[in-house]
Design an enzyme around this catalytic site. Structure first.
Site, PDB file in Angstrom:
ATOM      1  CB  THR A 141      -6.695  -7.795  16.837  1.00 11.79           C
ATOM      2  OG1 THR A 141      -5.642  -8.660  17.304  1.00 11.79           O
ATOM      3  CG2 THR A 141      -6.095  -6.630  16.073  1.00 11.79           C
ATOM      4  CG  ASP A 185      -1.891  -7.919  27.942  1.00  9.22           C
ATOM      5  OD1 ASP A 185      -0.830  -7.331  28.219  1.00  9.22           O
ATOM      6  OD2 ASP A 185      -2.071  -8.520  26.864  1.00  9.22           O
ATOM      7  CE  LYS A 206       1.873 -11.622  22.136  1.00  7.57           C
ATOM      8  NZ  LYS A 206       1.125 -10.401  22.466  1.00  7.57           N
TER       9      LYS A 206
HETATM   10  C1  R5P Z   1       1.445  -6.892  23.612  1.00  7.57           C
HETATM   11  O1  R5P Z   1       2.601  -6.989  23.965  1.00  7.57           O
HETATM   12  C2  R5P Z   1       0.390  -6.196  24.416  1.00  7.57           C
HETATM   13  O2  R5P Z   1       0.684  -6.194  25.764  1.00  7.57           O
HETATM   14  C3  R5P Z   1      -0.960  -6.824  24.184  1.00  7.57           C
HETATM   15  O3  R5P Z   1      -0.936  -8.140  24.663  1.00  7.57           O
HETATM   16  C4  R5P Z   1      -1.281  -6.852  22.728  1.00  7.57           C
HETATM   17  O4  R5P Z   1      -0.880  -5.670  22.128  1.00  7.57           O
HETATM   18  C5  R5P Z   1      -2.735  -7.068  22.477  1.00  7.57           C
HETATM   19  O5  R5P Z   1      -2.945  -7.020  21.094  1.00  7.57           O
HETATM   20  P1  R5P Z   1      -3.981  -8.001  20.409  1.00  7.57           P
HETATM   21  O6  R5P Z   1      -5.253  -7.900  21.194  1.00  7.57           O
HETATM   22  O7  R5P Z   1      -4.116  -7.460  19.008  1.00  7.57           O
HETATM   23  O8  R5P Z   1      -3.383  -9.361  20.419  1.00  7.57           O
END
Ligand code: R5P
Length: 312
Positions: free
Chosen positions: A222, A217, A191
């Protein structure tokens, strides 16, 4: 030394839950505003010589909740507490833990530095964005993990042909921990974040073909990362039967519309952040109140937290 639990306004239900688990009531305090918008706090009972635990996640609105936390800590220590511990189940600014590009602030460090200034002598956090962040705190930090709490809520049987999927490289260690517990393989999505709300995925490392992904995670903000990970998994041949286990559910901005219609059969978050179920998305909320209560009780008694803390 008397134990006192103060619940800030950021998550009253979680604070009540921790109080119930400890068999104690929350201390009486008032948090409001002056007419010009300044935050005003008052602890309305004596906390002199007490061991005070101040529970307040710094979730959105982050600046308000952060300042309430700092003012409550200051109000407590100015009345002569023995010690103030901030229990911050969700730590805002955690993702600003390094320079992603030139001339950016390292917000996590700035916020961590504010804690001792307000009289906070120790912190308790749950699943920070990275373990490296522990070093940003100038006060002792107990870094707890909600992984066992979430793993217990996983609907059995897990699982024939499962795979733990890290939605980005940052979640790879977490995914490895889950995979060890569940005895299934790991895959990691490639990613790239291209903006506050937008991410780009370019395939994944590992074999997900014919397997059911369990995506783990630290947070859903968002929903872009989660949606991107599911797309990458399906493109790589995963079964459209996805389970998601995430510690902090923020669900801001376009999260609800991004998650709607995705092939998610179970979506679990903890209650570190209040009011986490966005409209139209079925979310199972698992409480970390017992985990926090255990941590508080053991810290108060000077006992080990070894089985509760995150070992990288
Ligand atoms: C990023 O490194 C975090 O671990 C999360 O994957 C991320 O912050 C999630 O953010 P969103 O839901 O906005 O993609």
């Amino acid at each position: 030394m008397r134990l006192v639990l103060i619940g800030g306004p950021a998550n009253p239900a979680l604070a009540e839950g921790v109080g119930r688990a400890l068999g104690m009531r929350l201390a009486d305090c008032e948090v409001g505003h002056f007419p010009d918008g300044e935050i005003h706090v008052e602890v309305r009972e004596t906390v002199r010589d007490a061991d005070v635990y101040l529970l307040q996640p710094t979730a959105p609105p982050i600046e308000t909740h952060l300042l309430q936390l700092l003012l409550l800590a200051d109000a407590s220590r100015r009345t002569g507490t023995a010690r103030v511990t901030a229990v911050i189940p969700y730590f805002g600014y955690a993702r600003q833990d390094r320079h992603a590009s030139e001339r950016e602030a390292v917000g996590a460090r700035v916020v961590a530095d504010m804690l001792p200034t307000a009289g906070i002598e120790r912190g308790v956090a749950v699943d920070l964005h990275t373990t490296a962040l522990e070093g940003a705190f100038g006060v002792p930090l107990e870094h707890l993990t909600a992984t066992p709490v979430l793993a217990e809520a996983l609907r059995p049987p897990y699982r024939e042909r499962g795979v733990v999927l890290a939605p980005d490289a940052g979640a790879a260690k977490l995914a490895e921990r889950w995979a060890r517990v569940l005895n299934v393989p790991v895959a990691v999505v490639h990613k790239t974040r291209v903006g506050g709300e937008a991410v780009r995925t370019q395939g994944l490392a590992g074999d997900v073909r014919g397997r059911k992904p369990l995506i783990v995670d630290d947070m859903i903000s968002t929903g872009g990362t989660l949606a991107g990970a599911i797309t990458a998994a399906l493109e790589a041949g995963a079964v459209p039967d996805v389970v998601v286990a995430v510690s902090h559910g923020l669900f801001v901005g376009p999260a609800a519309e991004r998650l709607e219609g995705l092939p998610i059969t179970q979506l679990m978050v903890t209650d570190t952040v209040a009011g986490t179920a966005p409209h139209g998305v079925a979310v199972e909320v698992v409480s970390v109140a017992p985990l926090l209560a255990h941590a508080i009780s053991r810290l108060h008694d000077g006992r080990s937290l070894s089985d509760l803390i995150l070992h990288a």
